[in-house]
Motif scaffolding. Structure first.
Motif, short mmCIF file in Angstrom:
data_model
loop_
_atom_site.label_atom_id
_atom_site.label_comp_id
_atom_site.label_asym_id
_atom_site.label_seq_id
_atom_site.Cartn_x
_atom_site.Cartn_y
_atom_site.Cartn_z
N PRO A 33 0.84 -1.20 0.00
CA PRO A 33 0.00 0.00 0.00
C PRO A 33 0.88 1.25 0.00
CG PRO A 33 -0.54 -1.50 1.82
CD PRO A 33 0.78 -1.92 1.28
N ALA A 34 0.68 2.08 -1.00
CA ALA A 34 1.51 3.29 -1.13
C ALA A 34 0.66 4.47 -1.57
CB ALA A 34 2.64 3.03 -2.13
N GLY A 71 -1.06 6.51 0.69
CA GLY A 71 -1.31 7.44 1.80
C GLY A 71 -0.84 8.85 1.47
N GLY A 74 1.03 10.78 3.48
CA GLY A 74 2.37 11.10 3.99
C GLY A 74 2.43 12.45 4.68
N ARG A 78 3.04 13.40 7.58
CA ARG A 78 4.12 13.69 8.53
C ARG A 78 5.39 14.16 7.83
NH1 ARG A 78 3.41 8.17 11.63
NH2 ARG A 78 2.57 7.67 9.57
N LYS A 95 6.20 9.72 -0.07
CA LYS A 95 7.09 9.33 1.04
C LYS A 95 7.75 7.98 0.79
CE LYS A 95 4.40 7.06 4.62
NZ LYS A 95 3.80 7.08 5.93
N GLU A 96 7.09 7.11 0.00
CA GLU A 96 7.65 5.79 -0.28
C GLU A 96 8.94 5.87 -1.12
OE1 GLU A 96 4.51 6.77 -0.86
OE2 GLU A 96 3.40 5.64 0.66
N LYS A 107 0.56 10.13 -7.49
CA LYS A 107 1.74 9.43 -6.96
C LYS A 107 2.34 8.49 -8.03
CE LYS A 107 2.10 8.50 -2.50
NZ LYS A 107 1.87 7.91 -1.16
N GLN A 117 -6.14 3.58 -5.34
CA GLN A 117 -7.07 3.95 -4.27
C GLN A 117 -7.38 5.44 -4.50
OE1 GLN A 117 -5.40 4.34 -0.32
NE2 GLN A 117 -7.30 3.76 0.68
N PRO A 170 -7.62 8.49 0.19
CA PRO A 170 -6.92 7.81 1.27
C PRO A 170 -7.85 7.49 2.44
CG PRO A 170 -6.37 10.15 1.27
CD PRO A 170 -7.28 9.93 0.11
N LEU A 204 -5.57 2.19 5.65
CA LEU A 204 -4.80 1.02 5.20
C LEU A 204 -5.73 -0.14 4.83
CD1 LEU A 204 -2.15 -0.48 4.84
CD2 LEU A 204 -2.11 -0.89 7.30
N LEU A 226 4.21 -3.17 4.36
CA LEU A 226 4.13 -1.71 4.41
C LEU A 226 5.50 -1.15 4.02
CD1 LEU A 226 1.96 -0.93 7.55
CD2 LEU A 226 1.31 -1.72 5.27
N ASP A 248 6.84 1.61 4.49
CA ASP A 248 7.53 2.51 5.41
C ASP A 248 8.00 1.76 6.66
OD1 ASP A 248 5.05 2.12 6.50
OD2 ASP A 248 4.45 4.23 6.47
P1 UTP Z 1 0.68 5.45 7.13
O1 UTP Z 1 -0.42 5.88 8.01
O2 UTP Z 1 2.04 5.27 7.74
O3 UTP Z 1 0.88 6.46 5.90
O4 UTP Z 1 0.25 4.16 6.34
P2 UTP Z 1 0.25 7.85 5.58
O5 UTP Z 1 -1.21 7.87 5.89
O6 UTP Z 1 0.65 8.14 4.17
O7 UTP Z 1 1.08 8.80 6.54
P3 UTP Z 1 0.66 10.06 7.43
O8 UTP Z 1 0.02 9.46 8.66
O9 UTP Z 1 -0.26 10.93 6.62
O10 UTP Z 1 1.97 10.73 7.72
C1 UTP Z 1 1.09 3.04 6.13
C2 UTP Z 1 1.14 2.70 4.63
O11 UTP Z 1 -0.18 2.56 4.13
C3 UTP Z 1 -0.37 3.39 3.00
C4 UTP Z 1 0.67 4.48 3.09
O12 UTP Z 1 1.03 4.94 1.80
C5 UTP Z 1 1.82 3.79 3.82
O13 UTP Z 1 2.70 3.16 2.90
N1 UTP Z 1 -1.75 3.91 3.00
C6 UTP Z 1 -2.24 4.54 4.09
C7 UTP Z 1 -2.54 3.76 1.86
O14 UTP Z 1 -2.09 3.17 0.86
N2 UTP Z 1 -3.80 4.29 1.86
C8 UTP Z 1 -4.31 4.94 2.94
O15 UTP Z 1 -5.49 5.39 2.87
C9 UTP Z 1 -3.51 5.06 4.08
#
Ligand code: UTP
Length: 303
Positions: free
Chosen positions: A13-14, A16, A18, A20, A30-31, A64, A107, A110, A113, A135, A137
């Motif tokens: 899953p990539a 999100g 990111g 933070r 971020k990936e 992305k 997706q 977001p 997960l 994951l 990260d």
């Molecule tokens: P994280 O919660 O660490 O990623 O999810 P995030 O949401 O990108 O980070 P923040 O909290 O906003 O900083 C763990 C993994 O799940 C993916 C993210 O890309 C990450 O690799 N993910 C998370 C998804 O693919 N979809 C989502 O809706 C949420």
């Protein structure tokens, strides 16, 4: 125990946001942030290939595209490097494309997960009984825990997750497993999962890590859960639903290291750790760090 092809697809899953890592993640996923010179997602792709996966199914999001582009060949760059005699660099450029076949699903929003993993369900072939989820990260070191998890699925059936035994004073930062012992001290049967419990209420010191070997029943469970923390669909809620319905879930307690690339503090540690181990950069970084740690104050010198 010999385990023949327990899974073919590794979902990564990539998609999100990111958050933070803002403002960087306005434009850079971020990936793809480098650990020294290699993105975390390439390291995770290598781990999936080593564990026997033949296909990486990346869950990506609009905007992305660079994540998937990283796994495509770049023949012009390769030939420019080769023409300049930089074969080692050309090999680095080729590596991601040669590691494993890559496919994608999108997706659109977001929604968590669990939702991201659910988006991958229709991309599995009818005969794929289990799927790995990694994951990108979360670096689990040394690589190899997925092979161990496949052995545990072969023995106990169901789904197998990865756990770390963390000091009790740090446990409230994690999802925590409520477990009972099996004959193998590093394999536990999971009775329940609790998200970020206070240290004195934590049912164990076994924390969740970003490696899953999931029976395909997970996709049905993901359709039946409702949004949890942060309004997102949580993968752990779907696993908890399977446990409640009697589906066997075990953890392998991984006695190795781990780096959390998902936040700047964990990422900084990972970068320094890998840079210190790098033959070209390690010795000078080591000397600089030793000197840096003698400085008083915490500011950036010269800033
Ligand atoms: P994280 O919660 O660490 O990623 O999810 P995030 O949401 O990108 O980070 P923040 O909290 O906003 O900083 C763990 C993994 O799940 C993916 C993210 O890309 C990450 O690799 N993910 C998370 C998804 O693919 N979809 C989502 O809706 C949420």
């Amino acid at each position: 125990m010999q385990v023949s092809r327990p899974f073919r697809t590794a979902i990564v899953p990539a998609a999100g946001m990111g958050t933070r890592f803002l403002p960087t993640t306005k434009t850079v996923p971020k990936e793809l942030l480098p650990v020294v010179d290699t993105p975390g997602i390439e390291m995770v792709a290598a781990e999936a290939a080593d564990a026997g996966a033949s296909r990486l199914l990346i869950v990506t999001a609009p905007g992305k595209d660079a994540v998937v582009a990283h796994f495509e060949p770049q023949p012009e760059l390769e030939s420019t490097l080769a023409a300049r005699g930089k074969e080692a660099l050309a090999a680095k450029v080729r590596r991601a494309a040669e590691l494993i076949e890559v496919a994608t699903v999108t997706q659109d929003e977001p929604k968590g997960l669990g939702h991201a993993v659910g988006c991958a369900g229709d991309a599995l072939a009818a005969d794929e009984e289990a799927v790995a989820v990694l994951l990108p990260d979360d670096l689990v070191l040394p690589s190899g825990v997925l092979t161990r998890m496949a052995e545990v699925r072969a023995r106990h059936g169901g789904s197998v997750l990865c756990a770390f035994d963390v000091p009790r004073e740090q446990i409230s930062a994690y999802g925590v497993f409520d477990v009972e012992d099996t004959a193998d001290p590093d394999v536990k049967r999971v009775k329940d999962m609790v998200e970020k419990p206070p240290a004195d209420k934590a049912p164990s010191t076994y924390a969740t890590a970003g490696r899953y070997l999931l029976d395909r029943e997970i996709f049905d469970a993901l359709k039946r859960i409702t949004p949890g923390a942060g309004g997102e669909l949580q993968l752990t809620d779907a696993v908890a639903l399977l446990i409640a319905e009697g589906h066997p879930v075990h953890v392998v307690v991984h006695r190795g290291g781990r780096h959390d690339l998902g936040n700047p503090a964990g990422y900084a540690r990972a970068f320094v750790d890998f840079a210190l181990a790098h033959p070209d950069y390690g010795p000078a970084l080591h000397n600089w760090l030793a000197e840096r740690l003698t400085w008083t104050g915490s500011g950036v010198r010269g800033a």
